[in-house]
Design a protein around this motif. Structure first.
Motif, PDB file in Angstrom:
ATOM      1  N   GLU A  81       6.034   8.874 -11.176  1.00  0.00           N
ATOM      2  CA  GLU A  81       6.860   8.480 -10.455  1.00  0.00           C
ATOM      3  C   GLU A  81       8.355   8.076 -10.548  1.00  0.00           C
ATOM      4  O   GLU A  81       9.307   8.757 -10.203  1.00  0.00           O
ATOM      5  CB  GLU A  81       6.496   7.366  -9.550  1.00  0.00           C
ATOM      6  CG  GLU A  81       7.368   6.750  -8.258  1.00  0.00           C
ATOM      7  CD  GLU A  81       6.490   5.411  -7.666  1.00  0.00           C
ATOM      8  OE1 GLU A  81       6.056   5.561  -8.199  1.00  0.00           O
ATOM      9  OE2 GLU A  81       7.654   5.015  -6.137  1.00  0.00           O
ATOM     10  N   ASP A 100       2.990   0.144 -10.037  1.00  0.00           N
ATOM     11  CA  ASP A 100       2.333   0.411  -8.164  1.00  0.00           C
ATOM     12  C   ASP A 100       2.715  -1.461  -7.332  1.00  0.00           C
ATOM     13  O   ASP A 100       1.948  -2.204  -7.951  1.00  0.00           O
ATOM     14  CB  ASP A 100       0.866   0.933  -7.606  1.00  0.00           C
ATOM     15  CG  ASP A 100       0.633   0.798  -6.324  1.00  0.00           C
ATOM     16  OD1 ASP A 100       1.473   1.785  -5.870  1.00  0.00           O
ATOM     17  OD2 ASP A 100      -0.723   0.317  -5.772  1.00  0.00           O
ATOM     18  N   GLY A 101       3.708  -1.312  -6.588  1.00  0.00           N
ATOM     19  CA  GLY A 101       3.891  -2.853  -5.707  1.00  0.00           C
ATOM     20  C   GLY A 101       5.536  -2.918  -6.932  1.00  0.00           C
ATOM     21  O   GLY A 101       5.388  -4.180  -6.903  1.00  0.00           O
ATOM     22  N   GLY A 169      -0.408  -0.179   4.878  1.00  0.00           N
ATOM     23  CA  GLY A 169       1.028  -0.572   3.847  1.00  0.00           C
ATOM     24  C   GLY A 169       2.024   0.251   5.198  1.00  0.00           C
ATOM     25  O   GLY A 169       2.239   0.427   5.521  1.00  0.00           O
ATOM     26  N   ARG A 196      -1.360  -7.301   3.691  1.00  0.00           N
ATOM     27  CA  ARG A 196      -0.145  -5.629   3.799  1.00  0.00           C
ATOM     28  C   ARG A 196       0.035  -6.067   2.453  1.00  0.00           C
ATOM     29  O   ARG A 196       0.752  -7.379   2.385  1.00  0.00           O
ATOM     30  CB  ARG A 196       1.167  -5.828   5.432  1.00  0.00           C
ATOM     31  CG  ARG A 196       1.735  -4.337   4.231  1.00  0.00           C
ATOM     32  CD  ARG A 196       3.115  -5.262   3.563  1.00  0.00           C
ATOM     33  NE  ARG A 196       3.717  -3.964   3.034  1.00  0.00           N
ATOM     34  CZ  ARG A 196       5.101  -3.769   3.263  1.00  0.00           C
ATOM     35  NH1 ARG A 196       5.767  -4.694   3.631  1.00  0.00           N
ATOM     36  NH2 ARG A 196       5.393  -2.793   3.123  1.00  0.00           N
ATOM     37  N   GLY A 198       1.359  -5.051   0.149  1.00  0.00           N
ATOM     38  CA  GLY A 198       2.542  -3.961  -1.425  1.00  0.00           C
ATOM     39  C   GLY A 198       1.982  -3.144  -2.144  1.00  0.00           C
ATOM     40  O   GLY A 198       2.661  -2.972  -3.171  1.00  0.00           O
ATOM     41  N   ALA A 199       0.494  -3.365  -2.428  1.00  0.00           N
ATOM     42  CA  ALA A 199       0.193  -1.492  -3.418  1.00  0.00           C
ATOM     43  C   ALA A 199      -0.910  -1.366  -3.347  1.00  0.00           C
ATOM     44  O   ALA A 199      -1.963  -2.110  -3.084  1.00  0.00           O
ATOM     45  CB  ALA A 199      -0.137  -3.373  -5.029  1.00  0.00           C
ATOM     46  N   TYR A 215      -8.584   0.292   4.189  1.00  0.00           N
ATOM     47  CA  TYR A 215      -7.194   0.208   4.055  1.00  0.00           C
ATOM     48  C   TYR A 215      -7.010   1.647   4.382  1.00  0.00           C
ATOM     49  O   TYR A 215      -7.713   3.585   4.708  1.00  0.00           O
ATOM     50  CB  TYR A 215      -7.316   0.778   2.393  1.00  0.00           C
ATOM     51  CG  TYR A 215      -5.958   1.203   2.291  1.00  0.00           C
ATOM     52  CD1 TYR A 215      -5.735   2.089   1.121  1.00  0.00           C
ATOM     53  CD2 TYR A 215      -4.566   0.526   2.715  1.00  0.00           C
ATOM     54  CE1 TYR A 215      -4.187   2.702   0.549  1.00  0.00           C
ATOM     55  CE2 TYR A 215      -3.582   1.360   2.123  1.00  0.00           C
ATOM     56  CZ  TYR A 215      -3.004   1.858   1.185  1.00  0.00           C
ATOM     57  OH  TYR A 215      -2.250   2.393   0.916  1.00  0.00           O
ATOM     58  N   GLU A 217      -3.300   4.129   5.368  1.00  0.00           N
ATOM     59  CA  GLU A 217      -0.910   4.371   4.588  1.00  0.00           C
ATOM     60  C   GLU A 217      -1.341   5.568   4.973  1.00  0.00           C
ATOM     61  O   GLU A 217      -1.203   7.127   4.405  1.00  0.00           O
ATOM     62  CB  GLU A 217      -0.822   3.617   3.419  1.00  0.00           C
ATOM     63  CG  GLU A 217       0.673   3.391   3.766  1.00  0.00           C
ATOM     64  CD  GLU A 217       0.613   2.285   2.600  1.00  0.00           C
ATOM     65  OE1 GLU A 217      -0.139   1.956   1.534  1.00  0.00           O
ATOM     66  OE2 GLU A 217       2.056   2.570   2.291  1.00  0.00           O
ATOM     67  N   ASP A 224       0.406   7.029  -6.076  1.00  0.00           N
ATOM     68  CA  ASP A 224      -0.184   5.793  -5.137  1.00  0.00           C
ATOM     69  C   ASP A 224      -1.641   5.708  -4.835  1.00  0.00           C
ATOM     70  O   ASP A 224      -2.096   4.093  -5.126  1.00  0.00           O
ATOM     71  CB  ASP A 224       0.498   5.065  -3.767  1.00  0.00           C
ATOM     72  CG  ASP A 224       2.090   5.296  -4.227  1.00  0.00           C
ATOM     73  OD1 ASP A 224       2.753   5.517  -3.101  1.00  0.00           O
ATOM     74  OD2 ASP A 224       2.768   4.094  -5.064  1.00  0.00           O
TER      75      ASP A 224
HETATM   76  C1  LIP Z   1       4.326   1.593  -2.974  1.00  0.00           C
HETATM   77  C2  LIP Z   1       3.022   1.042  -2.824  1.00  0.00           C
HETATM   78  C3  LIP Z   1       3.032   0.336  -0.609  1.00  0.00           C
HETATM   79  C4  LIP Z   1       3.756   1.499   0.063  1.00  0.00           C
HETATM   80  C5  LIP Z   1       5.275   1.466  -0.418  1.00  0.00           C
HETATM   81  C6  LIP Z   1       5.179   2.257  -1.972  1.00  0.00           C
HETATM   82  P1  LIP Z   1       4.992   1.608  -5.654  1.00  0.00           P
HETATM   83  O1  LIP Z   1       4.121   2.061  -3.932  1.00  0.00           O
HETATM   84  O2  LIP Z   1       1.990   0.767  -3.419  1.00  0.00           O
HETATM   85  O3  LIP Z   1       1.207   0.961  -0.358  1.00  0.00           O
HETATM   86  O4  LIP Z   1       3.833   0.518   0.682  1.00  0.00           O
HETATM   87  O5  LIP Z   1       6.024   1.913   0.408  1.00  0.00           O
HETATM   88  O6  LIP Z   1       5.035   3.384  -1.872  1.00  0.00           O
HETATM   89  O7  LIP Z   1       6.215   2.136  -4.874  1.00  0.00           O
HETATM   90  O8  LIP Z   1       5.716   0.297  -5.245  1.00  0.00           O
HETATM   91  O9  LIP Z   1       4.754   1.969  -6.358  1.00  0.00           O
END
Ligand code: LIP
Length: 278
Positions: A81, A100-101, A169, A196, A198-199, A215, A217, A224
């Protein structure tokens, strides 16, 4: 490296998958230990977008992981990333999400993971997701099952939306959040619970472990969710696009459920998006 054909599916070499799985697990554990310490200290945060953050720890984690993976598999492709790369041509490619997160990590909110995926000709075949704050290692490899800290995991048996706990997410692109908000409202009215966190990687791993029933998104990146796809499929999950089409690793969407709920989820997504079209 012998690959066998099963019908139209060319199967990756099981010995390669075992070696890659074991090495990636060690790399994820080492990177996770770094993050567990760094989350307690001052983070250096820069912005890739208005709310799209990257920290110095993201870069340190990705450097550590990519060095370990390329040291053992120099001929594999690699995409991180934060910009790490590998060989140009190979049937095998690594996808790394070093944190991630990231938003959670940047705020000291202890819900994030290291996510490492090995794909074979574009198909996720090995997934490693390590949650350093809970010390939980999720591992999956095609044909080799899925585990949490070495114990086998399976998706839940929930059969109805009203009995289900779901997660989703929202995009870093604030303008793209309208669709996500509409889906949130539609599912929030029909599910037992909606989260939600965030990961994305942990959402996928928790569907595999039966902690979540579904889940979805969009948009979300391959780095991710790619590892989560490999793990969840081995745990019995169904993984598609939001509208139920075949999952594409280099696409920007995912719907992952225990299988029993998949059609209900996809139908509600389609109804909601049709309503948005007016
Ligand atoms: C995140 C994802 C999350 C999403 C965020 C972002 P990052 O990845 O884990 O689900 O809602 O927009 O993409 O940027 O923390 O690796």
């Amino acid at each position: 490296m012998e690959n066998q054909a099963k019908g139209t599916l060319v199967v990756a070499d099981q010995g390669v998958l075992r070696n890659a799985r074991d090495l990636a697990e060690k790399a994820a554990y080492e990177a996770g230990a770094l993050l567990r310490e760094r989350v307690k200290t001052e983070r250096v945060i820069t912005h890739k977008g208005t709310v799209d953050l990257v920290t110095d720890a993201d870069e340190e984690s990705e450097l550590l992981i990519s060095r370990r993976l390329l040291g053992a598999f120099p001929d594999f492709r690699l995409a991180g990333e934060e910009g790490a790369t590998g060989a140009v041509e190979s049937d095998y490619g690594w996808l790394i999400d070093p944190i991630d997160g990231t938003t959670n990590f940047a705020h000291g909110y202890p819900h994030f993971a290291v996510s490492i995926c090995l794909e074979f000709r574009g198909r996720p075949v090995v997934g490693i997701i390590y949650d350093p704050m809970r010390d939980e290692m999720f591992v999956g490899a095609e044909g080799q099952g899925a585990t949490l800290n070495g114990e086998s995991i399976r998706v839940s048996r929930t059969e109805t939306l009203i009995g289900a706990l779901g997660a989703t997410g929202f995009s870093y692109d604030i303008a793209a959040r309208q669709e996500g908000a509409a889906l949130w409202a539609a599912f929030n009215d029909r599910l037992q619970g909606l989260r939600r966190d965030g990961a994305a990687a942990l959402n996928m791993a928790w569907v595999a472990a039966g902690r979540l029933d579904a889940y979805w998104e969009r948009p979300v990146n391959g780095w991710d969710v790619g590892a989560g796809v490999a793990i969840a499929r081995e745990a019995g999950a169904t993984v598609t696009s939001l509208e139920g089409n075949p999952y594409q690793l280099h696409g920007t969407e995912v719907a992952c459920t225990n299988g029993l709920l998949h059609e209900q989820v996809v139908v509600l997504v389609r109804e909601t998006l049709d309503g948005l079209q007016g």
